[in-house]
Design a protein around this motif. Structure first.
Motif, short mmCIF file in Angstrom:
data_model
loop_
_atom_site.label_atom_id
_atom_site.label_comp_id
_atom_site.label_asym_id
_atom_site.label_seq_id
_atom_site.Cartn_x
_atom_site.Cartn_y
_atom_site.Cartn_z
N VAL A 133 -44.11 -42.99 126.98
CA VAL A 133 -43.96 -41.58 126.57
C VAL A 133 -44.44 -40.62 127.65
CG1 VAL A 133 -44.10 -42.09 124.09
CG2 VAL A 133 -46.17 -41.38 125.32
N GLY A 134 -45.32 -41.09 128.54
CA GLY A 134 -45.82 -40.20 129.59
C GLY A 134 -44.87 -40.00 130.75
N SER B 1 -53.15 -46.02 131.41
CA SER B 1 -51.81 -45.47 131.23
C SER B 1 -51.58 -44.17 132.00
CB SER B 1 -51.54 -45.25 129.74
OG SER B 1 -51.65 -46.46 129.04
N PRO B 2 -52.49 -43.18 131.91
CA PRO B 2 -52.18 -41.90 132.57
C PRO B 2 -52.05 -42.02 134.09
CG PRO B 2 -53.94 -41.61 130.96
CD PRO B 2 -53.72 -43.09 131.11
N GLN C 231 -46.26 -48.32 124.95
CA GLN C 231 -45.68 -47.03 124.58
C GLN C 231 -46.38 -45.84 125.23
OE1 GLN C 231 -45.54 -47.13 120.17
NE2 GLN C 231 -43.64 -45.97 120.48
N MET C 232 -47.71 -45.95 125.38
CA MET C 232 -48.42 -44.82 125.99
C MET C 232 -47.92 -44.55 127.40
SD MET C 232 -52.46 -44.70 124.86
CE MET C 232 -52.81 -43.11 125.60
N VAL C 233 -47.54 -45.60 128.12
CA VAL C 233 -46.96 -45.41 129.45
C VAL C 233 -45.55 -44.84 129.31
CG1 VAL C 233 -46.14 -46.61 131.51
CG2 VAL C 233 -48.39 -47.16 130.58
N HIS D 88 -55.26 -36.20 139.85
CA HIS D 88 -54.96 -35.12 138.90
C HIS D 88 -55.02 -35.61 137.45
CE1 HIS D 88 -51.95 -32.25 136.97
NE2 HIS D 88 -52.93 -31.47 137.35
N ALA D 89 -54.55 -36.84 137.23
CA ALA D 89 -54.49 -37.39 135.87
C ALA D 89 -55.83 -37.93 135.38
CB ALA D 89 -53.44 -38.50 135.80
N SER D 90 -56.74 -38.20 136.31
CA SER D 90 -58.00 -38.86 135.95
C SER D 90 -59.24 -38.03 136.27
CB SER D 90 -58.11 -40.18 136.71
OG SER D 90 -58.11 -39.95 138.11
N VAL E 83 -48.70 -43.71 134.84
CA VAL E 83 -47.66 -42.70 134.64
C VAL E 83 -47.64 -41.71 135.82
CG1 VAL E 83 -47.11 -40.65 133.25
CG2 VAL E 83 -47.63 -42.84 132.12
#
Lengths: 216, 216
Positions: free
Chosen positions: B87-88, B198-199, B83-85, B47-49, B202
């Motif tokens: 905040v997700g 990251s996405p 941080q990108m991880v 779903h994220a990719s 997460v």
């Protein structure tokens, strides 16, 4: 501070890793249809995704890279659709020209308005952003509804971005929103298909800000 | 607040978009080798990719999902490499059990120590994290050097994570670091190859925290 473990020298430093990665990308990508000014964007998108298909799927408005460089060098605002995009962007190269990176999706008034209108925060955040960010860069990596709303506002003459980087990922509306973006006659960078996301959107913007800096 | 443009009702609400996306993923994925408890992780990664190959490339230690759920329900710390991880990650489902999501890479002492030792901040941040995060979940989506350092500390008996989610992306060391992770005899989730990021890191964590919440 005591980190308890002994230091072992690294054979590969971050700068070397990046250079070696770029070299691999250039070798493996081979022939491509991109111009010399578009190529750094493609290269960083592939670097961020390890996905050559995604890199090859990029679509540029002919003025996109120039317009992006111009916006950054003029100190225009960069609007991120979500926090994951905001935190990934290299701020120093935006701020040194007087710009800043903003994200509106978690603003209290945006959340309240979205609830009141029973719509997405992404949509309302774009309506708020266009007031502050005339001539700025919109970096949309997550929310197709944000991108569709921005396209609508451009068509209606209410929004005048300097550049739209639109690469939301997903199975519903993402590909369609990017097809709509690619029909606009204003500077855009997008890609064909379902793939995309925050890291590649960030990568595209960071490639442009690096070019903006190097022109200085 | 006046958003200037008229409200137009959306045909698709966020919840509906997600449900429809999951339905498409299940249909298009077809047969797969994953267990019932692993499948939600695979589904959210795709779903994220929007990348079925990436989803199919996932590798689970047999205890990974159970261990992750247990760590979250016990209020253990979640460590993000960048941080990108951070905040997700959906914080509410971590915090309701007493846990928190931490990232050390921009801490002042980490930056100073990395400079002093001429190594990466990612490595030093892991050395700091293992002191606070025994039994916790390490979510590494960006830095292969962080993952390699964590693996080394596990092998030397200095780190005892509850679960390692390791999916860095890239052309140098990323695939290799994940191969090393897959050899460990502690709970891990990783994938084969250069892709990741990251996405998807997460997404894997959020899938597990959702399962942790639903068990309640």
């Amino acid at each position: 501070m005591d980190f308890r473990t002994e230091f072992k020298p690294l054979t590969v430093q971050p700068q070397e890793i990046e250079e070696k990665s770029f070299q691999i990308i250039t070798e493996e990508l081979g022939e491509h249809p991109f111009t010399e000014e578009q190529y750094p964007v493609v290269q960083r998108v592939i670097h961020a995704s390890a996905d050559f298909d995604l890199g090859r799927s990029l679509v540029f408005h002919p003025d996109a890279v120039k317009a992006g460089i111009q916006a950054i060098r003029s100190g225009k605002i960069v609007v991120a659709d979500v926090q994951m995009v905001q935190v990934g962007i290299s701020k120093n190269r935006i701020e040194k020209f007087g710009g800043e990176v903003k994200v509106y999706i978690s603003d209290k008034d945006v959340m309240e308005e979205a609830k009141r209108l029973n719509t997405t925060r992404a949509i309302i955040s774009i309506r708020k952003a266009i007031k502050e960010a005339e001539g700025g860069i919109f970096a949309i990596g997550n929310a197709p509804t944000a991108l569709l709303e921005l396209i609508r506002l451009v068509k209606e003459g209410e929004a005048k971005p300097g550049l739209i980087i639109g690469m939301p990922v997903g199975f519903v509306s993402a590909a369609e929103s990017k097809e709509e973006l690619a029909k606009l006659d204003i500077p855009f960078i997008t890609n064909i298909g379902r793939k995309g996301g925050s890291p590649v959107t960030v990568a595209a913007l960071n490639a442009i800000s690096l070019m903006a800096e190097r022109q200085g």
